[in-house]
Write a protein that holds these residues in place. Structure first.
Motif, PDB file in Angstrom:
ATOM      1  N   GLU A  46       0.812  -1.210   0.000  1.00  0.00           N
ATOM      2  CA  GLU A  46       0.000   0.000   0.000  1.00  0.00           C
ATOM      3  C   GLU A  46       0.854   1.273   0.000  1.00  0.00           C
TER       4      GLU A  46
ATOM      5  N   HIS B 114      -0.287   9.595   0.841  1.00  0.00           N
ATOM      6  CA  HIS B 114      -1.119   8.496   1.322  1.00  0.00           C
ATOM      7  C   HIS B 114      -0.716   8.102   2.735  1.00  0.00           C
ATOM      8  N   HIS B 117      -1.954  10.628   5.102  1.00  0.00           N
ATOM      9  CA  HIS B 117      -3.412  10.545   5.140  1.00  0.00           C
ATOM     10  C   HIS B 117      -3.849   9.421   6.080  1.00  0.00           C
ATOM     11  N   VAL B 118      -3.192   8.283   5.968  1.00  0.00           N
ATOM     12  CA  VAL B 118      -3.506   7.160   6.843  1.00  0.00           C
ATOM     13  C   VAL B 118      -3.151   7.506   8.284  1.00  0.00           C
ATOM     14  N   ALA B 123      -7.851   7.643   6.345  1.00  0.00           N
ATOM     15  CA  ALA B 123      -7.987   6.487   5.459  1.00  0.00           C
ATOM     16  C   ALA B 123      -7.622   5.233   6.247  1.00  0.00           C
ATOM     17  N   ILE B 125      -6.193   1.350   6.619  1.00  0.00           N
ATOM     18  CA  ILE B 125      -5.155   0.538   6.006  1.00  0.00           C
ATOM     19  C   ILE B 125      -5.827  -0.617   5.285  1.00  0.00           C
ATOM     20  N   GLU B 126      -5.498  -0.769   4.012  1.00  0.00           N
ATOM     21  CA  GLU B 126      -6.232  -1.716   3.173  1.00  0.00           C
ATOM     22  C   GLU B 126      -6.137  -3.152   3.667  1.00  0.00           C
TER      23      GLU B 126
END
Lengths: 136, 136
Positions: A46, B114, B117-118, B123, B125-126
């Motif tokens: 990611e 990103h 942002h996380v 956002a 975490i995928e």
DNA sequence: TCATCTATGTGCATGATGCATATAGCTGCA
DNA sequence: TGCAGCTATATGCATCATGCACATAGATGA
């Protein structure tokens, strides 16, 4: 030639990443729960480690280094299927380290934006305007 | 401990910079006119090399490496006061290299954004949301 | 049985970079 | 006259981050 990877310092290919970016990524991934190394390898995709994957040995070594520095703590999970896993979790020190990393990365972000701003012609290079008389 | 500089890989202090960021900075500084190494040292302050200055030896070695790669060309300037200077200018290949660097740096910028942002909680975490069933 | 996946780890090599040091011309001061 | 300091470039050495090759070992399935 030169498409996303460099003629590398490292043999074949080397991504142009932020220096030691792996460390804050691991800390961030570990912020929410216990994770083991092999799973972290997937989570790293990611954060730009998808196209230019980081080697697993680098991740495991970094985790041991983080533990040696008191930023994470590990325990063995022997139950479940497959070989035993070493589960890592973030410590308070690790959380502070992540905060410090973020502060630095925000500075890096500013520098990067300035560079791109100059490249795009939206800003002059300072030392050129102050030293114009030298050669122009 | 850990305030802008790391307990360094490099003895005392090491800035958290973009990997090999010196190279595109030199190319960008050389884009507009001929510059010699010592002057580039001053120009680099603008790109985050002010608080964490890059060593002069690193700059000179990088310039020779760039010349070996055909990205810059140098000539000696013996006139004027002081010791002779080696004046560098960008080649066409160097300009293309700069463009490739910029494309990569824009990707780096995305990754960095990103990450921040996380970190800021905007956002998820995928890999956490896709593997939630594992441990939650 | 053997390949394959999961999971962790060590040994080695290389590249990027900082530090120490060398060289040398020039400037200015005591 | 001599010496310190600035400009300007360069080499040698050490260290750190990281990739690659390889090792170990349990589990799974053909």
């Amino acid at each position: 030639m030169r498409s996303g990877r460099r003629r590398g310092p490292y043999g074949k290919a080397c991504p142009r990443r932020i220096g030691r970016f792996l460390e804050p990524c691991l800390l961030l991934l570990l912020r929410s729960r216990e994770v083991h190394g092999y799973e972290l390898l997937e989570g790293l995709r990611e954060f730009g480690f998808g196209e230019n994957p980081v080697d697993s040995s680098t991740v495991y070594r970094m985790l041991r280094a983080l533990e040696a520095g008191g930023q994470v703590i590990s325990r063995w999970e022997v139950e479940g299927s497959g070989p035993p896993r070493r589960l890592y979790r973030l410590t308070h020190v690790g959380g502070q380290s992540l905060n410090a990393w973020v502060a630095d990365l925000r500075e890096t972000d500013k520098v990067l934006h300035h560079f791109l701003h100059v490249y795009d012609g939206h800003a002059a290079i300072e030392y050129l305007s102050s030293k114009k008389e030298n050669s122009l």
